[in-house]
Design an enzyme around this catalytic site. Structure first.
Site, short mmCIF file in Angstrom:
data_model
loop_
_atom_site.label_atom_id
_atom_site.label_comp_id
_atom_site.label_asym_id
_atom_site.label_seq_id
_atom_site.Cartn_x
_atom_site.Cartn_y
_atom_site.Cartn_z
N GLY A 85 0.85 -1.19 0.00
CA GLY A 85 0.00 0.00 0.00
C GLY A 85 0.89 1.23 0.00
N GLY A 87 2.81 3.70 1.35
CA GLY A 87 3.33 3.92 2.69
C GLY A 87 3.87 5.32 2.88
NE ARG A 88 8.78 6.21 -0.38
CZ ARG A 88 10.03 6.43 -0.73
NH1 ARG A 88 10.70 7.41 -0.19
NH2 ARG A 88 10.60 5.66 -1.62
N GLY A 121 7.38 7.45 6.10
CA GLY A 121 6.48 8.17 5.20
C GLY A 121 7.14 9.28 4.40
NE ARG A 171 4.14 7.87 -8.57
CZ ARG A 171 4.73 6.80 -8.00
NH1 ARG A 171 5.94 6.42 -8.38
NH2 ARG A 171 4.12 6.13 -7.06
NE ARG A 178 0.85 1.03 -6.85
CZ ARG A 178 2.01 1.67 -6.77
NH1 ARG A 178 3.13 1.01 -6.99
NH2 ARG A 178 2.07 2.95 -6.44
CG ASP A 264 5.16 -3.57 -5.35
OD1 ASP A 264 5.81 -4.61 -5.62
OD2 ASP A 264 5.68 -2.58 -4.79
CG ASN A 265 7.51 -1.29 -8.04
OD1 ASN A 265 6.71 -0.58 -7.42
ND2 ASN A 265 8.65 -1.69 -7.53
CG ASP A 274 8.80 2.13 -7.55
OD1 ASP A 274 9.96 2.50 -7.33
OD2 ASP A 274 8.00 1.83 -6.66
P1 AMP Z 1 9.03 0.56 -3.47
O1 AMP Z 1 10.27 -0.22 -3.15
O2 AMP Z 1 9.28 2.02 -3.69
O3 AMP Z 1 8.21 -0.06 -4.55
O4 AMP Z 1 8.16 0.55 -2.14
C1 AMP Z 1 7.69 -0.61 -1.56
C2 AMP Z 1 6.76 -0.29 -0.42
O5 AMP Z 1 7.46 0.35 0.65
C3 AMP Z 1 5.61 0.63 -0.77
O6 AMP Z 1 4.49 0.17 -0.09
C4 AMP Z 1 6.07 1.96 -0.25
O7 AMP Z 1 5.00 2.82 0.04
C5 AMP Z 1 6.82 1.56 1.00
N1 AMP Z 1 7.81 2.56 1.44
C6 AMP Z 1 8.99 2.84 0.85
N2 AMP Z 1 9.63 3.82 1.54
C7 AMP Z 1 8.86 4.15 2.59
C8 AMP Z 1 8.96 5.09 3.67
N3 AMP Z 1 10.01 5.89 3.80
N4 AMP Z 1 7.95 5.14 4.56
C9 AMP Z 1 6.87 4.34 4.44
N5 AMP Z 1 6.71 3.44 3.46
C10 AMP Z 1 7.68 3.34 2.53
MG MG Z 2 6.69 0.74 -5.59
#
Ligand code: AMP
Ligand code: MG
Length: 504
Positions: A85, A87-88, A121, A171, A178, A264-265, A274
């Site tokens: 989900g 997360g940020r 976040g 963005r 996804r 998810d990407n 991503d």
């Molecule tokens: P990503 O590797 O960018 O595809 O992210 C994978 C997951 O990690 C996604 O759910 C992001 O929202 C979460 N995420 C990445 N960085 C952070 C962060 N600094 N705080 C909270 N969630 C994060």
């Molecule tokens: Mg991602």
């Protein structure tokens, strides 16, 4: 600012998202604004440079009609299934552009959400500028991608291995649906225990409710021409397969390594999404990997189509109950669709390679001709981008070594003679072929060492000059005026970037 928000995603069942506002930041300051994109979207670029826009794009102020949500999704990360989900990130809403386009406006780095797990976040300035530069480079190259409207510095620090300046990226995307969103819907339908959603499915309820709602939504949003067909779910799968096959061939056209092709990407719209550890390859090597966490080469340059197919098989699994009421028939439909991927990808890739070589028609030996050039490049460590671009120079027809010293190699000369004969066999002049080649073989790509240097200047000294200049070249990468550009230089050995890190 002329926002025209409508929030159709928030009309899906509530289990798909959480209503949550961005967390305000200390002192938002606009660092980069994408004026051409603002114009394209019918936004007021002047107003977007004003104080209210800084507050809004920093997450401190809600624009009219915006109703922020974080989207729920799941995903296979390096092969392992997880509930994820935003997360940020916060989806501020969908902006309806004057040309009728509907685009997600999402803030990234805008504070924690119910899906943050242990994350803070937040995002650091360097990675947000990196996403801005590379996504706009991809757009300049003519490759479907999410876009970047703005980067706002937050005036706060984020703590990674060290304290770094924080930032929020705006963005813009066709949507953020996804493969992982479908996996999440299927998990809900299967009655999986999803945090915060324990009673999303009650016993005796429709066991396809969430997947069907998401599939219908995706059809209406991205494939409206299929939405009324009795076979719409199989058609959806097929259409996504084709867009992804085309997308990955297009990445390979420009030497792009996505780096983190988790489910998810991967989008249902067919846009690249991503920009974490992604990078463009300099010297040609099919095993190229940049991501520091990809130790097995799962997402290596030449492995991307195979992984794309694996991800699409995960999408197909989620659609099984919609494909046919009989499980066996549903499985057969899904397997047939997934089985078509390699052929689709090959067709796209061979078309890409023919275009790169200026071939206007098809001959049986064309694949071998392309492969032999790639083999020569791999053997000699030739630069992927420059080899193709140098081939486009008119003098390269008669005397290739005058354009690129490496073309004096006997192995290359033998290949070059075959290529010239091939050009002579097709209708049209060689000059016309070179002209077409210049529209598909870029002079400039976002070379990692230049990207890293531009980010270092921005983060360490607040100097956005190098990033802006690089961006100028990246937005017109086929322009002949860039043929002598400094941005064409491959990295010197000491400038080589071997590893990139996930967008943290
Ligand atoms: P990503 O590797 O960018 O595809 O992210 C994978 C997951 O990690 C996604 O759910 C992001 O929202 C979460 N995420 C990445 N960085 C952070 C962060 N600094 N705080 C909270 N969630 C994060
Ligand atoms: Mg991602």
């Amino acid at each position: 600012m002329r926002w025209n928000f409508d929030n159709s995603y928030a009309r899906l069942p509530e289990a798909f998202f959480a209503r949550v506002d961005p967390t305000p930041v200390h002192s938002p300051v606009l660092v980069l604004l994408n004026r051409p994109l603002a114009d394209e979207l019918g936004l007021d670029a002047e107003a977007l440079q004003g104080p209210d826009a800084q507050q809004m794009l920093g997450g401190n102020l809600q624009g009219p009609g915006s109703a922020p949500i974080a989207q729920a999704y799941a995903g296979h990360q390096f092969g392992h299934f997880t509930l994820l989900g935003d997360g940020r990130a916060h989806l501020l809403g969908e902006h309806l552009a004057p040309d009728g386009r509907r685009v997600d406006i999402q803030l990234k780095g805008s504070g924690p959400t119910p899906y943050s797990r242990r994350g803070d976040g937040r995002a650091a300035l360097g990675p947000m500028l990196r996403e801005y530069l590379i996504s706009e480079a991809m757009h300049g190259l003519g490759i479907p991608t999410t876009r970047s409207l703005a980067v706002v510095a937050t005036g706060e620090r984020v703590f990674r291995e060290e304290a770094l300046p924080g930032a929020v990226l705006t963005r813009v995307a066709g949507s953020h649906i996804r493969v992982g969103t479908f996996q999440y819907a299927a998990a809900l339908d299967a009655g999986m225990d999803v945090p915060g959603q324990k009673r999303a499915r009650t016993d005796g309820a429709d066991t396809t409710r969430f997947t069907r709602a998401l599939a219908d939504y995706t059809l209406r949003r991205h494939y409206p021409e299929l939405a009324e067909r009795p076979t719409r779910y199989a058609n959806l799968l097929d259409a996504v397969i084709d867009r992804q096959a085309a997308l990955i061939a297009n990445w390979m056209r420009v030497g792009f390594v996505h780096g983190v092709m988790n489910t998810d990407n991967m989008t249902l719209s067919g846009e690249t999404i991503d920009y974490g550890p992604c990078a463009f390859m300099d010297h040609y090597d099919p095993a190229t990997v940049f991501s520091s966490i990809d130790r097995q080469g799962r997402y290596a340059f030449a492995n991307q189509a195979r992984i794309g197919q694996w991800n699409l098989a995960r999408l197909a699994e989620t659609l099984l109950p919609l494909l046919h009421p009989e499980a066996e028939t549903a499985l057969a439909i899904a397997e047939e669709a997934i089985g078509r991927f390699p052929g689709r990808f090959s067709a796209h890739w061979h078309a890409v390679m023919r275009a790169k070589l200026g071939l206007a028609n098809e001959e049986p030996g064309d694949e071998a001709l392309g492969d032999e050039l790639l083999e020569w490049m791999q053997r000699t460590g030739a630069d992927y981008t420059n080899t193709f671009r140098d081939l486009c120079a008119p003098v390269a027809i008669a005397s290739p070594a005058s354009v690129n010293a490496a073309f004096g190699d006997p192995g290359f000369q033998a290949w070059h003679a075959r290529w010239r004969e091939r050009l002579d066999r097709q209708p049209g002049t060689p000059e016309a072929a070179l002209q077409r080649m210049r529209a598909t073989n870029p002079a400039v790509i976002a070379r990692n060492h230049r990207v890293e240097a531009a980010l270092a200047a921005a983060v360490e000294t607040g100097d956005l000059g190098p990033a802006r200049r690089l961006l100028g070249a990246l937005t017109a990468p086929y322009d002949a005026r860039l043929d002598d550009s400094e941005y064409r230089q491959p990295p010197a050995p000491e400038q080589r970037v071997y590893q990139t890190f996930c967008g943290t």
